[in-house]
Design a protein around this motif. Structure first.
Motif, PDB file in Angstrom:
ATOM      1  N   LEU A 150       0.832  -1.199   0.000  1.00 39.19           N
ATOM      2  CA  LEU A 150       0.000   0.000   0.000  1.00 39.19           C
ATOM      3  C   LEU A 150       0.869   1.253   0.000  1.00 39.19           C
ATOM      4  O   LEU A 150       0.628   2.191  -0.744  1.00 39.19           O
ATOM      5  N   TYR A 151       1.875   1.246   0.884  1.00 40.68           N
ATOM      6  CA  TYR A 151       2.785   2.384   0.918  1.00 40.68           C
ATOM      7  C   TYR A 151       4.044   2.025   1.685  1.00 40.68           C
ATOM      8  O   TYR A 151       4.093   1.019   2.396  1.00 40.68           O
ATOM      9  N   PHE A 152       5.049   2.847   1.485  1.00 40.86           N
ATOM     10  CA  PHE A 152       6.272   2.770   2.266  1.00 40.86           C
ATOM     11  C   PHE A 152       6.237   3.935   3.247  1.00 40.86           C
ATOM     12  O   PHE A 152       5.896   5.054   2.876  1.00 40.86           O
ATOM     13  N   LEU A 159      -4.761   8.426   0.159  1.00 43.60           N
ATOM     14  CA  LEU A 159      -5.341   7.152  -0.232  1.00 43.60           C
ATOM     15  C   LEU A 159      -6.159   7.296  -1.513  1.00 43.60           C
ATOM     16  O   LEU A 159      -6.070   6.468  -2.420  1.00 43.60           O
ATOM     17  N   GLN A 160      -6.954   8.353  -1.595  1.00 44.03           N
ATOM     18  CA  GLN A 160      -7.738   8.593  -2.810  1.00 44.03           C
ATOM     19  C   GLN A 160      -6.821   8.739  -4.018  1.00 44.03           C
ATOM     20  O   GLN A 160      -7.069   8.145  -5.069  1.00 44.03           O
ATOM     21  N   ARG A 161      -5.762   9.507  -3.875  1.00 42.34           N
ATOM     22  CA  ARG A 161      -4.819   9.690  -4.986  1.00 42.34           C
ATOM     23  C   ARG A 161      -4.159   8.369  -5.379  1.00 42.34           C
ATOM     24  O   ARG A 161      -3.939   8.100  -6.554  1.00 42.34           O
ATOM     25  N   ARG A 162      -3.859   7.552  -4.375  1.00 39.89           N
ATOM     26  CA  ARG A 162      -3.240   6.240  -4.634  1.00 39.89           C
ATOM     27  C   ARG A 162      -4.190   5.343  -5.426  1.00 39.89           C
ATOM     28  O   ARG A 162      -3.804   4.706  -6.387  1.00 39.89           O
ATOM     29  N   VAL A 163      -5.462   5.292  -5.005  1.00 41.34           N
ATOM     30  CA  VAL A 163      -6.451   4.471  -5.710  1.00 41.34           C
ATOM     31  C   VAL A 163      -6.636   4.969  -7.145  1.00 41.34           C
ATOM     32  O   VAL A 163      -6.654   4.171  -8.088  1.00 41.34           O
ATOM     33  N   LEU A 164      -6.746   6.272  -7.323  1.00 37.88           N
ATOM     34  CA  LEU A 164      -6.904   6.832  -8.658  1.00 37.88           C
ATOM     35  C   LEU A 164      -5.692   6.520  -9.532  1.00 37.88           C
ATOM     36  O   LEU A 164      -5.826   6.235 -10.723  1.00 37.88           O
ATOM     37  N   SER A 165      -4.519   6.575  -8.942  1.00 33.48           N
ATOM     38  CA  SER A 165      -3.302   6.260  -9.684  1.00 33.48           C
ATOM     39  C   SER A 165      -3.298   4.789 -10.112  1.00 33.48           C
ATOM     40  O   SER A 165      -3.009   4.467 -11.257  1.00 33.48           O
ATOM     41  N   LEU A 166      -3.637   3.899  -9.168  1.00 36.31           N
ATOM     42  CA  LEU A 166      -3.631   2.461  -9.477  1.00 36.31           C
ATOM     43  C   LEU A 166      -4.676   2.080 -10.516  1.00 36.31           C
ATOM     44  O   LEU A 166      -4.461   1.180 -11.323  1.00 36.31           O
ATOM     45  N   ARG A 196       2.778   5.542 -12.974  1.00 39.26           N
ATOM     46  CA  ARG A 196       2.845   5.189 -11.551  1.00 39.26           C
ATOM     47  C   ARG A 196       4.296   5.095 -11.093  1.00 39.26           C
ATOM     48  O   ARG A 196       4.631   5.488  -9.975  1.00 39.26           O
ATOM     49  N   TYR A 197       5.154   4.580 -11.949  1.00 39.19           N
ATOM     50  CA  TYR A 197       6.576   4.484 -11.617  1.00 39.19           C
ATOM     51  C   TYR A 197       7.178   5.883 -11.436  1.00 39.19           C
ATOM     52  O   TYR A 197       7.910   6.132 -10.475  1.00 39.19           O
ATOM     53  N   LEU A 198       6.855   6.792 -12.336  1.00 39.07           N
ATOM     54  CA  LEU A 198       7.359   8.164 -12.222  1.00 39.07           C
ATOM     55  C   LEU A 198       6.829   8.832 -10.943  1.00 39.07           C
ATOM     56  O   LEU A 198       7.569   9.553 -10.260  1.00 39.07           O
ATOM     57  N   GLU A 199       5.557   8.588 -10.615  1.00 38.19           N
ATOM     58  CA  GLU A 199       4.999   9.118  -9.366  1.00 38.19           C
ATOM     59  C   GLU A 199       5.734   8.552  -8.152  1.00 38.19           C
ATOM     60  O   GLU A 199       5.998   9.273  -7.191  1.00 38.19           O
ATOM     61  N   PHE A 200       6.037   7.254  -8.196  1.00 35.94           N
ATOM     62  CA  PHE A 200       6.779   6.625  -7.102  1.00 35.94           C
ATOM     63  C   PHE A 200       8.127   7.322  -6.909  1.00 35.94           C
ATOM     64  O   PHE A 200       8.514   7.637  -5.778  1.00 35.94           O
ATOM     65  N   LEU A 201       8.832   7.577  -8.010  1.00 39.31           N
ATOM     66  CA  LEU A 201      10.142   8.227  -7.928  1.00 39.31           C
ATOM     67  C   LEU A 201      10.027   9.627  -7.322  1.00 39.31           C
ATOM     68  O   LEU A 201      10.903  10.049  -6.557  1.00 39.31           O
ATOM     69  N   GLN A 202       8.940  10.334  -7.634  1.00 41.53           N
ATOM     70  CA  GLN A 202       8.729  11.676  -7.083  1.00 41.53           C
ATOM     71  C   GLN A 202       8.347  11.620  -5.611  1.00 41.53           C
ATOM     72  O   GLN A 202       8.815  12.419  -4.812  1.00 41.53           O
ATOM     73  N   THR A 232      14.294  -3.512  -3.122  1.00 38.94           N
ATOM     74  CA  THR A 232      14.477  -4.504  -4.176  1.00 38.94           C
ATOM     75  C   THR A 232      13.520  -4.177  -5.317  1.00 38.94           C
ATOM     76  O   THR A 232      12.513  -3.471  -5.131  1.00 38.94           O
ATOM     77  N   GLN A 233      13.814  -4.714  -6.456  1.00 40.98           N
ATOM     78  CA  GLN A 233      12.943  -4.516  -7.609  1.00 40.98           C
ATOM     79  C   GLN A 233      11.560  -5.108  -7.324  1.00 40.98           C
ATOM     80  O   GLN A 233      10.540  -4.550  -7.721  1.00 40.98           O
ATOM     81  N   GLN A 234      11.531  -6.215  -6.603  1.00 37.36           N
ATOM     82  CA  GLN A 234      10.263  -6.854  -6.239  1.00 37.36           C
ATOM     83  C   GLN A 234       9.418  -5.939  -5.351  1.00 37.36           C
ATOM     84  O   GLN A 234       8.198  -5.862  -5.507  1.00 37.36           O
ATOM     85  N   GLN A 235      10.049  -5.228  -4.424  1.00 38.75           N
ATOM     86  CA  GLN A 235       9.315  -4.325  -3.531  1.00 38.75           C
ATOM     87  C   GLN A 235       8.718  -3.148  -4.307  1.00 38.75           C
ATOM     88  O   GLN A 235       7.571  -2.761  -4.072  1.00 38.75           O
ATOM     89  N   VAL A 236       9.483  -2.593  -5.226  1.00 37.20           N
ATOM     90  CA  VAL A 236       8.975  -1.486  -6.042  1.00 37.20           C
ATOM     91  C   VAL A 236       7.820  -1.979  -6.912  1.00 37.20           C
ATOM     92  O   VAL A 236       6.777  -1.334  -7.011  1.00 37.20           O
ATOM     93  N   ALA A 237       7.985  -3.138  -7.518  1.00 41.22           N
ATOM     94  CA  ALA A 237       6.940  -3.705  -8.380  1.00 41.22           C
ATOM     95  C   ALA A 237       5.660  -3.961  -7.581  1.00 41.22           C
ATOM     96  O   ALA A 237       4.551  -3.703  -8.070  1.00 41.22           O
ATOM     97  N   SER A 238       5.803  -4.452  -6.344  1.00 44.05           N
ATOM     98  CA  SER A 238       4.646  -4.711  -5.492  1.00 44.05           C
ATOM     99  C   SER A 238       3.873  -3.422  -5.219  1.00 44.05           C
ATOM    100  O   SER A 238       2.647  -3.402  -5.225  1.00 44.05           O
ATOM    101  N   TYR A 239       4.580  -2.342  -4.995  1.00 45.19           N
ATOM    102  CA  TYR A 239       3.948  -1.047  -4.780  1.00 45.19           C
ATOM    103  C   TYR A 239       3.207  -0.581  -6.035  1.00 45.19           C
ATOM    104  O   TYR A 239       2.115  -0.033  -5.963  1.00 45.19           O
ATOM    105  N   LEU A 240       3.824  -0.828  -7.204  1.00 41.20           N
ATOM    106  CA  LEU A 240       3.243  -0.380  -8.463  1.00 41.20           C
ATOM    107  C   LEU A 240       2.114  -1.284  -8.954  1.00 41.20           C
ATOM    108  O   LEU A 240       1.366  -0.919  -9.858  1.00 41.20           O
ATOM    109  N   GLY A 241       2.004  -2.476  -8.387  1.00 44.21           N
ATOM    110  CA  GLY A 241       0.974  -3.408  -8.815  1.00 44.21           C
ATOM    111  C   GLY A 241       1.309  -4.122 -10.110  1.00 44.21           C
ATOM    112  O   GLY A 241       0.417  -4.457 -10.891  1.00 44.21           O
TER     113      GLY A 241
END
Length: 192
Positions: A70-72, A136-143, A151-157, A167-176
């Motif tokens: 869900l989030y870090f 949370l609303q922004r996260r749901v709308l993004s997903l 979503r990856y660019l948003e994660f980096l920001q 790990t790459q797996q952790q980032v991927a899990s966040y991105l869905g």
């Protein structure tokens, strides 16, 4: 130890030194080692925690048994399972330290006692809950409405510098997405 907490809450309310000292009395400093669990699915969440250092992942296991992050929670963020805490139901979330971390923890009971003795604390947590709802609303709308690339660019920001610690797996899990698809996104972006 409380400087970061003071800076965090000062964005929402003003407290005198004495009021802030009174506010911090019920908080307990807890240290967690890498991969140590703070909250496990099925347990009852009885706390809110303010991250002083380190990083936590807040995740659940989907119906296929895969982690969905869900989030870090990094320095200056809060951790909890608000549903479990408020409704006293078993948690569906897991909270795990990704590396050595420190958290200031407050129990639900102590927080509610503060509400009774310090009305501005109720205002603080109301505002923080509103901010969490927006996030949370922004996260749901993004997903649900954005491409994995966006979503990856948003994660980096949102989490500058964190990608190097995950790990790459952790980032991927966040991105869905799968870590293989994340590799393709990274490769595509490096070619630009």
């Amino acid at each position: 130890m409380f400087e970061l907490l003071y800076k965090n809450i000062s964005r929402y309310i003003d407290l005198s030194e004495e009021e802030f000292r009174k506010f911090t009395v019920p908080f307990q400093l807890k240290s967690f080692g890498k991969k140590e669990t703070v909250l496990k699915e099925g347990d009852y969440c009885l706390f809110e925690g303010f991250v002083l250092s380190g990083c936590f992942k807040v995740y659940y296991l989907n119906e296929n048994g895969f982690e969905q992050t869900l989030y870090f929670a990094v320095e200056g963020w809060w951790i909890t399972d608000i549903d479990s805490l408020i409704n006293h139901v078993p948690s569906i979330l897991n909270i795990e330290a990704l590396y050595d971390s420190e958290v200031l923890m407050i129990s639900k009971k102590d927080k509610e006692n503060l509400y009774g003795t310090m009305p501005q604390i109720e205002k603080l947590f109301r505002i923080m809950n509103q901010q969490s709802s927006v996030a949370l609303q922004r996260r749901v709308l993004s997903l649900t409405g954005k491409t994995a690339d966006k979503r990856y660019l948003e994660f980096l920001q949102k989490y500058p510098g964190l990608e190097q610690k995950l790990t790459q797996q952790q980032v991927a899990s966040y991105l869905g997405i799968t870590h293989e698809f994340l590799s393709k996104i990274r490769k595509k972006m490096s070619l630009r």
